[in-house]
Write an enzyme that holds these catalytic residues in place. Structure first.
Site, PDB file in Angstrom:
ATOM      1  N   GLU A  26       0.695  -0.785   0.020  1.00  0.00           N
ATOM      2  CA  GLU A  26       0.185   0.097   0.101  1.00  0.00           C
ATOM      3  C   GLU A  26       0.755   1.435   0.130  1.00  0.00           C
ATOM      4  OE1 GLU A  26       0.146  -2.622   1.816  1.00  0.00           O
ATOM      5  OE2 GLU A  26      -2.099  -2.937   1.974  1.00  0.00           O
ATOM      6  N   CYS A  55      -2.054  -3.874   7.059  1.00  0.00           N
ATOM      7  CA  CYS A  55      -2.188  -2.714   8.547  1.00  0.00           C
ATOM      8  C   CYS A  55      -2.530  -1.956   8.925  1.00  0.00           C
ATOM      9  CB  CYS A  55      -0.953  -3.318   8.384  1.00  0.00           C
ATOM     10  SG  CYS A  55       0.285  -2.279   7.786  1.00  0.00           S
TER      11      CYS A  55
HETATM   12 ZN   LIG Z   1       0.713  -1.867   5.557  1.00  0.00          ZN
END
Ligand SMILES: [Zn+2]
Length: 101
Positions: A26, A55
């Protein structure tokens, strides 16, 4: 991720033996987007082998470049599933750069 300019920016996880130095896909994609001169994310798709969510660190970084209501698509390879959520659902009560001024 889909940016406001209509372009799709991709990223991959860059693992490191020292786990803290790993860069998630990401944040890698955000780097690609910012490098191309874009600052606004309009949608995110995360494709993994087991459908995990971004996350916590990536959720906050995504929030800095996106409104809380953007769609986030979670795609699992095995079993194949597609689930839509939102940045708000992943990171409720988030803050963005406007609150840091
Ligand atoms: Zn992450």
């Amino acid at each position: 991720m889909l940016a406001a300019d209509g372009q799709i920016y991709t990223g991959v996880n860059i693992e490191n033996a020292s786990y803290g130095l790993t860069v998630c896909a990401e944040r890698n994609a955000i780097g690609q987007m910012v490098g191309a001169g874009q600052q606004q994310i309009t949608a995110v798709a995360v494709a993994t082998n087991n459908g995990v969510t971004p996350c916590g660190a990536c959720r906050q970084v995504l929030r800095e470049f996106a409104s809380a209501d953007i769609p986030v698509w979670l795609i699992s390879e095995d079993p194949y599933t597609v689930r839509q959520t939102s940045l708000h659902q992943l990171l409720p009560d988030s803050f963005d750069q406007t609150q840091l001024q």
